[in-house]
Motif scaffolding. Structure first.
Motif, PDB file in Angstrom:
ATOM      1  N   TYR A 120       0.841  -1.324   0.114  1.00 46.56           N
ATOM      2  CA  TYR A 120       0.137  -0.059  -0.067  1.00 46.56           C
ATOM      3  C   TYR A 120       0.511   1.155  -0.245  1.00 46.56           C
ATOM      4  O   TYR A 120       0.558   2.421  -0.789  1.00 46.56           O
ATOM      5  N   PHE A 121       1.917   1.126   0.941  1.00 46.81           N
ATOM      6  CA  PHE A 121       2.796   2.468   0.826  1.00 46.81           C
ATOM      7  C   PHE A 121       3.349   2.364  -0.993  1.00 46.81           C
ATOM      8  O   PHE A 121       3.795   3.945  -0.969  1.00 46.81           O
ATOM      9  N   LEU A 122       3.913   1.584  -1.587  1.00 44.98           N
ATOM     10  CA  LEU A 122       4.599   1.643  -2.555  1.00 44.98           C
ATOM     11  C   LEU A 122       3.219   2.394  -3.623  1.00 44.98           C
ATOM     12  O   LEU A 122       3.682   3.702  -4.397  1.00 44.98           O
ATOM     13  N   VAL A 123       1.908   2.083  -3.449  1.00 44.47           N
ATOM     14  CA  VAL A 123       0.253   2.437  -3.884  1.00 44.47           C
ATOM     15  C   VAL A 123       0.516   3.949  -4.180  1.00 44.47           C
ATOM     16  O   VAL A 123       0.571   4.511  -5.095  1.00 44.47           O
ATOM     17  N   ARG A 124       1.133   4.494  -2.656  1.00 45.94           N
ATOM     18  CA  ARG A 124       0.950   5.627  -2.647  1.00 45.94           C
ATOM     19  C   ARG A 124       1.241   6.405  -2.943  1.00 45.94           C
ATOM     20  O   ARG A 124       1.136   7.361  -3.550  1.00 45.94           O
ATOM     21  N   LYS A 125       2.953   6.077  -3.041  1.00 44.36           N
ATOM     22  CA  LYS A 125       4.016   6.582  -3.371  1.00 44.36           C
ATOM     23  C   LYS A 125       4.227   6.679  -5.413  1.00 44.36           C
ATOM     24  O   LYS A 125       4.447   8.026  -5.786  1.00 44.36           O
ATOM     25  N   ILE A 126       3.127   5.622  -5.831  1.00 42.72           N
ATOM     26  CA  ILE A 126       3.112   5.838  -7.178  1.00 42.72           C
ATOM     27  C   ILE A 126       2.199   6.807  -7.914  1.00 42.72           C
ATOM     28  O   ILE A 126       2.063   7.253  -8.533  1.00 42.72           O
ATOM     29  N   ARG A 127       1.110   7.103  -7.058  1.00 41.60           N
ATOM     30  CA  ARG A 127       0.236   7.672  -7.112  1.00 41.60           C
ATOM     31  C   ARG A 127       0.308   8.913  -6.643  1.00 41.60           C
ATOM     32  O   ARG A 127      -0.153  10.207  -7.646  1.00 41.60           O
ATOM     33  N   GLN A 128       0.682   9.428  -5.708  1.00 38.99           N
ATOM     34  CA  GLN A 128       1.629  11.080  -5.512  1.00 38.99           C
ATOM     35  C   GLN A 128       2.389  10.901  -6.796  1.00 38.99           C
ATOM     36  O   GLN A 128       2.299  12.751  -7.037  1.00 38.99           O
ATOM     37  N   ALA A 129       3.090  10.904  -7.414  1.00 36.28           N
ATOM     38  CA  ALA A 129       4.443  11.123  -7.800  1.00 36.28           C
ATOM     39  C   ALA A 129       3.241  11.394  -9.485  1.00 36.28           C
ATOM     40  O   ALA A 129       4.015  12.104  -9.815  1.00 36.28           O
ATOM     41  N   TRP A 130       2.292  10.352  -9.565  1.00 34.36           N
ATOM     42  CA  TRP A 130       1.926  10.955 -10.563  1.00 34.36           C
ATOM     43  C   TRP A 130       0.828  11.948 -10.750  1.00 34.36           C
ATOM     44  O   TRP A 130      -0.141  12.768 -11.590  1.00 34.36           O
ATOM     45  N   LYS A 131       0.343  12.106  -9.537  1.00 34.12           N
ATOM     46  CA  LYS A 131       0.034  13.948  -9.779  1.00 34.12           C
ATOM     47  C   LYS A 131       0.279  15.390 -10.264  1.00 34.12           C
ATOM     48  O   LYS A 131       2.252  15.314 -10.261  1.00 34.12           O
TER      49      LYS A 131
END
Length: 234
Positions: A223-234
């Motif tokens: 979940y931590f990695l998913v959050r990081k990826i989503r933040q990077a795409w924002k």
């Protein structure tokens, strides 16, 4: 311990060290302890706590002079308090703030997984609701967690007097809520994140004479990695 079952994950706030266990389906929030878990990424953050176990007199003496003045002015304005589980006012007042600061908006869906929560409102006899707060309660650990707070400040962009009144109502609402929680047996109010800024939200919190402390959030690795990826795409 506050437990919320949301989509995919269970979110737990204020767990004890013994309650933090290996899991790929649990997020642990606002923990006072450090623990190594191979299944989780641990992230420290700074929070601001109010000691509700203090006497009412000690609590008030810890306030800044400006805060005490604002509370007295709000009381003289005959602002009164209402408490229930209706989040309508918080949602409505929070919307302009979310838009201006690019925060995630809130809706009734944010409260569907919550059981022990409380909504409080500061109401002026003439101008209506000037401030509203949402809290999550955990009597087991005797802690109260601040979820959302909002005021009508942005509704009165062209009226400085009413903006000041909104600020005074917000200060009074916190003060009255602290007194209310004390009577119910709660010992700690968690204001949430604290960045140490000399102005803005941190400056407001500092007026209450609380304590800065380090807490920890634990996120499952995936979940931590998913959050990081989503933040990077924002």
């Amino acid at each position: 311990m506050i437990e919320e079952k949301k989509q995919l994950l269970t979110w737990i706030s204020f767990p004890s060290k013994e309650e933090i266990r290996l899991s790929l389906a649990t997020v642990y929030l606002q923990c006072d302890c450090r623990k190594f878990l191979i299944t989780h990424i641990r992230q420290p953050f700074t929070s601001y706590l109010i000691d509700l176990s203090s006497s009412q007199k000690q609590l008030i003496e810890g306030y800044s002079k400006k805060l005490r003045q604002n509370i007295k002015r709000a009381q003289k304005a005959q602002i009164f308090i209402e408490r229930d589980q209706n989040p309508t006012a918080v949602i409505s007042l929070f919307s302009p703030t979310a838009k201006e600061k690019k925060l995630n908006p809130i809706s009734e869906a944010n409260f569907l997984t919550k059981v022990d929560f409380l909504i409080t409102r500061a109401i002026h006899p003439k101008y209506g609701i000037l401030a509203a707060h949402a809290y999550q309660l955990d009597l087991t650990s005797k802690k109260v967690k601040g979820l959302y707070n909002a005021s009508a400040f942005r509704q009165y962009a062209d009226d400085n007097i009413l903006q000041y009144l909104c600020g005074q109502a917000n200060s009074m609402l916190y003060h009255e809520d602290f007194a209310y929680f004390r009577k119910l047996g709660y010992r700690t109010y968690d204001f949430g994140g604290y960045g140490g800024n000399a102005s803005g939200v941190d400056y407001f919190k500092d007026r209450f004479g609380g304590t800065v402390t380090t807490q920890y959030n634990y996120y499952p690795v995936w979940y931590f990695l998913v959050r990081k990826i989503r933040q990077a795409w924002k």
